[in-house]
Design a protein around this motif. Structure first.
Motif, short mmCIF file in Angstrom:
data_model
loop_
_atom_site.label_atom_id
_atom_site.label_comp_id
_atom_site.label_asym_id
_atom_site.label_seq_id
_atom_site.Cartn_x
_atom_site.Cartn_y
_atom_site.Cartn_z
N PHE A 183 -8.24 -7.34 2.90
CA PHE A 183 -6.98 -7.01 3.33
C PHE A 183 -6.25 -6.44 2.10
CE2 PHE A 183 -3.06 -8.23 5.94
CZ PHE A 183 -3.33 -7.57 6.81
N PRO A 184 -6.71 -5.25 1.71
CA PRO A 184 -5.88 -4.63 0.63
C PRO A 184 -4.33 -4.50 0.62
CG PRO A 184 -7.26 -3.08 1.43
CD PRO A 184 -7.47 -4.43 2.13
N ASN A 185 -3.61 -4.33 -0.27
CA ASN A 185 -2.20 -4.29 -0.04
C ASN A 185 -2.08 -2.78 -0.31
OD1 ASN A 185 0.43 -3.37 -0.88
ND2 ASN A 185 0.92 -5.91 -1.47
N VAL A 186 -1.33 -1.89 0.35
CA VAL A 186 -1.32 -0.32 0.10
C VAL A 186 0.10 0.03 0.09
CG1 VAL A 186 -3.69 -0.04 1.45
CG2 VAL A 186 -1.47 0.01 2.79
N LYS A 187 0.91 -0.95 -0.08
CA LYS A 187 2.18 -0.56 -0.15
C LYS A 187 2.46 0.60 -1.41
CE LYS A 187 3.75 -4.97 1.55
NZ LYS A 187 4.00 -6.33 1.08
N ASN A 188 1.86 0.52 -2.46
CA ASN A 188 2.16 1.41 -3.54
C ASN A 188 1.67 2.69 -3.41
OD1 ASN A 188 3.84 -0.37 -5.05
ND2 ASN A 188 2.18 -1.32 -6.36
N THR A 189 0.81 2.93 -2.43
CA THR A 189 0.26 4.22 -2.04
C THR A 189 1.43 5.27 -1.45
OG1 THR A 189 -0.29 3.82 0.31
CG2 THR A 189 -1.92 3.55 -1.36
N GLY A 190 2.62 4.72 -1.17
CA GLY A 190 3.62 5.35 -0.41
C GLY A 190 3.52 5.48 1.07
N TRP A 191 2.39 5.19 1.59
CA TRP A 191 2.02 5.20 3.05
C TRP A 191 2.32 4.18 3.70
CZ3 TRP A 191 -0.65 9.28 5.80
CH2 TRP A 191 -1.31 10.41 4.88
N LYS A 192 2.67 4.32 4.89
CA LYS A 192 2.89 3.24 6.03
C LYS A 192 1.48 2.76 6.40
CE LYS A 192 7.33 2.19 6.80
NZ LYS A 192 7.85 0.76 6.25
N ALA A 193 1.03 1.50 6.65
CA ALA A 193 -0.28 1.25 6.91
C ALA A 193 -1.17 2.11 8.23
CB ALA A 193 -0.27 -0.22 7.15
N LYS A 194 -0.42 2.00 9.11
CA LYS A 194 -1.09 2.55 10.19
C LYS A 194 -1.28 4.22 10.19
CE LYS A 194 -0.98 1.32 14.34
NZ LYS A 194 -1.66 0.77 15.66
N PRO A 195 -0.30 4.88 9.88
CA PRO A 195 -0.79 6.32 9.48
C PRO A 195 -1.49 6.60 8.47
CG PRO A 195 1.88 6.08 9.36
CD PRO A 195 1.31 4.56 9.66
N LEU A 196 -1.68 5.51 7.53
CA LEU A 196 -2.52 5.64 6.33
C LEU A 196 -4.06 5.29 6.82
CD1 LEU A 196 -3.50 5.92 3.34
CD2 LEU A 196 -3.27 3.52 3.21
N VAL A 253 -13.67 7.52 7.41
CA VAL A 253 -13.94 6.14 6.94
C VAL A 253 -12.86 5.33 7.99
CG1 VAL A 253 -13.60 4.11 5.57
CG2 VAL A 253 -14.20 6.38 4.72
N ALA A 254 -13.32 4.35 8.93
CA ALA A 254 -12.66 3.85 10.19
C ALA A 254 -12.15 2.31 9.33
CB ALA A 254 -13.46 3.46 11.12
N VAL A 255 -10.83 2.18 9.41
CA VAL A 255 -10.17 0.94 8.97
C VAL A 255 -9.14 0.62 9.81
CG1 VAL A 255 -10.91 1.22 6.29
CG2 VAL A 255 -8.66 1.94 7.33
N ILE A 256 -8.67 -0.33 9.87
CA ILE A 256 -7.63 -0.87 10.70
C ILE A 256 -6.28 -1.07 10.03
CG2 ILE A 256 -7.10 -2.52 12.82
CD1 ILE A 256 -9.80 -1.52 13.21
N GLY A 257 -5.09 -0.56 10.53
CA GLY A 257 -3.79 -0.76 9.82
C GLY A 257 -3.48 -2.32 10.06
N GLY A 258 -2.83 -2.82 9.11
CA GLY A 258 -2.47 -4.16 9.06
C GLY A 258 -1.43 -4.41 10.22
N GLY A 269 1.72 -7.65 8.86
CA GLY A 269 0.58 -6.75 8.35
C GLY A 269 1.09 -5.40 7.80
N GLU A 270 2.27 -5.31 7.95
CA GLU A 270 2.55 -3.81 7.44
C GLU A 270 2.31 -3.76 5.99
OE1 GLU A 270 2.87 -0.71 7.07
OE2 GLU A 270 3.99 -0.50 8.81
N LYS A 287 -0.72 13.16 -0.39
CA LYS A 287 0.57 12.29 -0.58
C LYS A 287 0.82 11.87 0.84
CE LYS A 287 0.93 12.25 -4.73
NZ LYS A 287 -0.37 11.70 -4.71
N ALA A 288 1.56 10.36 0.79
CA ALA A 288 2.05 9.90 2.18
C ALA A 288 2.66 11.07 3.17
CB ALA A 288 3.08 8.88 1.72
N ALA A 289 2.19 10.78 4.31
CA ALA A 289 2.73 11.82 5.32
C ALA A 289 4.44 11.46 5.93
CB ALA A 289 2.09 11.83 6.65
#
Ligand code: PLP
Length: 393
Positions: free
Chosen positions: A326-339, A349-354, A361-362, A391-393
């Motif tokens: 359950f990695p933290n993706v906050k520093n990618t600049g993306w919100k989890a679900k759009p990412l 790659v199929a993964v699930i947004g927090g 889970g955000e 880059k983040a959408a």
């Protein structure tokens, strides 16, 4: 106009199944998709279990069984719990059900109604909240914090209990975080629960055999002081790679057992007879294939965590259990679900947004490492390319 009940406007579902459907649709269009979305072992059910079930069919086990399951299987569950945790459970407290999920469905139906509060882990398995809302009870999230390695904090959990609290849902090892609550914290929690004798506890221990780094699973049945208000949820799906068989079991206290049995009689009658004989072989037969599978998950866990920690903007706490990271993706600049959506569409790659696992889970995504090491490495490489270019959408 059909006049259905309002509760159905509140019932949710598991987005992992929707992601699986999208991943399959993309694959059907010829796209190369690596699935790290759905939470099920990528192993076959061990052969001796399959054979026992086929034999049961050949032997003529074609009819209904008792609603609570065949006695031999309930005895085997009690013996297995005794062997692994030294706890005394009577076969008459064990109920065989079509999946672990059914226990949470029944338990939440027993305690949820308007005016009641039910505590559940967030991020956590999405069906807890869905069912709580369905019953009209108030869902009270218990935060699972990264800084606490996604374990329950006894103090924080106890602080959320009110006179309206009817049920507390625990889950360790946990989905989606892989968090394992240490014994010292469970001890504190159980001690604190003495002050709240009217609160029932549902302990979801479906991943109990998948603990790593020398951690020991703490089975809540080992606390006699809460046995009269503890519901244990467990089953075969994960440990024996039997998700499609639909097999689970519960240990129900006191009158709840009869309520659960009546719910069974009112809905599914009993679990598929031949599947119950397969489950019996799983518990009484050799355990080496299950152990091999779990050792393989442990190896992959290290590959996933190492790989994730090298991706730009990503950091991953080492999960101590289950088969999820359950990695933290906050520093990618993306919100989890759009990412998560973009990783599926653009990197395959199929993964699930927090956020599919709760409000807290955000900022995280869930990867199930129930896939080959080769595919995991390929998925990590694709995610790395994606994150460094896009880059983040
Ligand atoms: N509990 C948790 C935490 C789970 O992750 C799952 C399945 O993903 C279940 C229960 C349900 O298991 P089953 O497939 O046996 O219904």
């Amino acid at each position: 106009m059909l006049r259905t009940v309002a509760a159905f406007d509140r019932i949710g579902e598991e987005n992992a199944f929707a992601v699986l459907a999208r991943a399959n649709a993309l694959a059907a269009q010829g796209k190369d998709i690596i699935s790290l979305g759905i939470g099920q072992p990528d192993f076959r059910t061990p052969d001796h279990i399959v054979e026992a079930s086929i034999k049961a069919l050949r032997d003529g086990h074609h009819g209904y069984t008792a609603a609570n399951g065949i006695l031999q299987l309930r005895e085997a569950v009690a013996a297995d719990l005794h062997k692994r945790f030294k706890v005394g459970v009577s076969p008459d407290e064990v109920m065989i059900e079509p999946g672990g999920k059914v226990t949470m469905f029944m338990a939440i139906m027993m305690f949820g109604e308007p005016g009641a509060d039910i505590l559940y882990p967030d991020p956590g398995f999405p069906i807890y909240r869905s069912m709580i809302e369905f019953t009209g009870a108030r869902p009270i999230p218990v935060p699972m914090r990264e800084e606490n390695s996604f374990a329950f904090s006894a103090e924080e959990t106890l602080s959320l209990i009110t006179p309206q609290t009817r049920l507390l849902i625990l889950n360790s090892p946990a989905n989606p975080t892989g968090g394992v609550t240490p014994k010292s914290e469970v001890d504190k929690l159980v001690k604190g629960l003495e002050k709240f004798p009217d609160v029932c506890i549902l302990s979801d221990e479906i991943y109990d055999q998948m603990v790593y780094d020398g951690e020991q699973h703490v089975c809540l049945l080992s606390y006699p002081e809460i046995r009269d208000r503890l519901i244990l949820l467990n089953g075969w799906s994960k440990t024996y790679a039997m998700t499609g068989w639909r097999l689970g079991y519960a240990v129900w206290p006191g009158k709840l057992y009869d309520y659960a049995r009546k719910l069974a009689v009112n809905s599914y009658s009993c679990v598929n007879a031949s599947a119950q004989f397969g489950a019996l072989a799983a518990l009484t037969g050799p355990q080496d294939e299950a152990h091999k599978m779990i050792a393989e998950f442990d190896r992959r866990r290290k590959v996933v965590v190492d790989g994730l920690n090298k991706l730009p903007g990503v950091s991953c706490t080492t999960p101590k259990g289950a088969f999820y990271a359950f990695p933290n993706v906050k520093n990618t600049g993306w919100k989890a679900k759009p990412l998560a959506n973009a990783i599926l569409d653009e990197a395959g790659v199929a993964v699930i947004g927090g956020p599919d696992f709760g409000i807290l889970g955000e900022g995280y995504i869930r990867l199930s490492y129930a896939n080959s090491t080769e595919n995991i490495l390929k998925a990590l490489e694709r995610m790395g390319d994606f994150l460094s270019k896009r880059k983040a959408a």
